[in-house]
Design a protein around this motif. Sequence first.
Motif, PDB file in Angstrom:
ATOM      1  N   LEU A  79       0.958  -0.859   0.072  1.00 43.62           N
ATOM      2  CA  LEU A  79       0.045   0.304  -0.079  1.00 43.62           C
ATOM      3  C   LEU A  79       0.731   1.054   0.327  1.00 43.62           C
ATOM      4  O   LEU A  79       0.396   2.076  -0.305  1.00 43.62           O
ATOM      5  CB  LEU A  79      -0.581   0.397   1.237  1.00 43.62           C
ATOM      6  N   SER A  80       1.881   1.584   0.830  1.00 45.71           N
ATOM      7  CA  SER A  80       2.699   2.404   0.711  1.00 45.71           C
ATOM      8  C   SER A  80       3.741   2.731  -0.371  1.00 45.71           C
ATOM      9  O   SER A  80       3.582   3.956  -1.302  1.00 45.71           O
ATOM     10  CB  SER A  80       4.138   2.321   1.537  1.00 45.71           C
ATOM     11  N   LEU A  81       3.551   1.561  -1.236  1.00 43.85           N
ATOM     12  CA  LEU A  81       4.236   1.837  -2.404  1.00 43.85           C
ATOM     13  C   LEU A  81       3.185   2.489  -4.100  1.00 43.85           C
ATOM     14  O   LEU A  81       3.545   2.918  -3.941  1.00 43.85           O
ATOM     15  CB  LEU A  81       5.015   0.478  -3.280  1.00 43.85           C
ATOM     16  N   ASP A  82       2.307   1.589  -3.338  1.00 42.97           N
ATOM     17  CA  ASP A  82       1.234   2.674  -4.396  1.00 42.97           C
ATOM     18  C   ASP A  82       1.037   4.160  -3.735  1.00 42.97           C
ATOM     19  O   ASP A  82       0.398   4.631  -5.096  1.00 42.97           O
ATOM     20  CB  ASP A  82      -0.485   1.652  -3.895  1.00 42.97           C
ATOM     21  N   ASP A  83       1.272   4.303  -2.375  1.00 49.17           N
ATOM     22  CA  ASP A  83       0.424   5.372  -2.015  1.00 49.17           C
ATOM     23  C   ASP A  83       1.614   6.579  -3.328  1.00 49.17           C
ATOM     24  O   ASP A  83       1.937   7.686  -3.646  1.00 49.17           O
ATOM     25  CB  ASP A  83       0.700   5.904  -0.720  1.00 49.17           C
TER      26      ASP A  83
END
Length: 176
Positions: A169-173
Amino acid sequence: MSKILTTQLSGLLQRITQNEEEAIEETARLLAQAGIGAGNIYFACFGEMQAVEVNALNAVERFTKLLPWSNDTILEEADRVCIFTRSAFDEDALALAQKLNDDFIPFAAVASEVPTTENPLAELAYTYISTRIRGGLLPNDLGERIVVPHTIAALFIYEAIKMAFDEMLSLDDEEL
């Protein structure tokens, strides 16, 4: 006795890490589909595995987009479910797995048995993780095996899933 227990638990967690790393990553990816998109995530936990949902909902670091599961939960196509059960042969867990499969809702499952063609839950699930628990860890005075740490193994697997999920999720953000 506590040193023996520590050694046995350490060995169990190492077996999970060595044998289930790919399945944990795949499960995090499956759940991230809902985390990134419009869906919600549910943990359907049976028996003592309910500790996983309690932890995920109430811990300092909650599991993102996780909602409480109940038999009355109405799922949408974008939702994802992870079933936690002591045994792949648990009737309630299998009934839910069959319903999810029939409704084309992708789901993961965590249970003690290893994935084989004789494991009905592993056959139905999109991803499957084994806790690798075959029985008790320690012998007692009667020669029986005691200490069957299903919940400890499930919480360890949950934390591994959560770490991979949060990273996804942090990579997607960052890409937004």
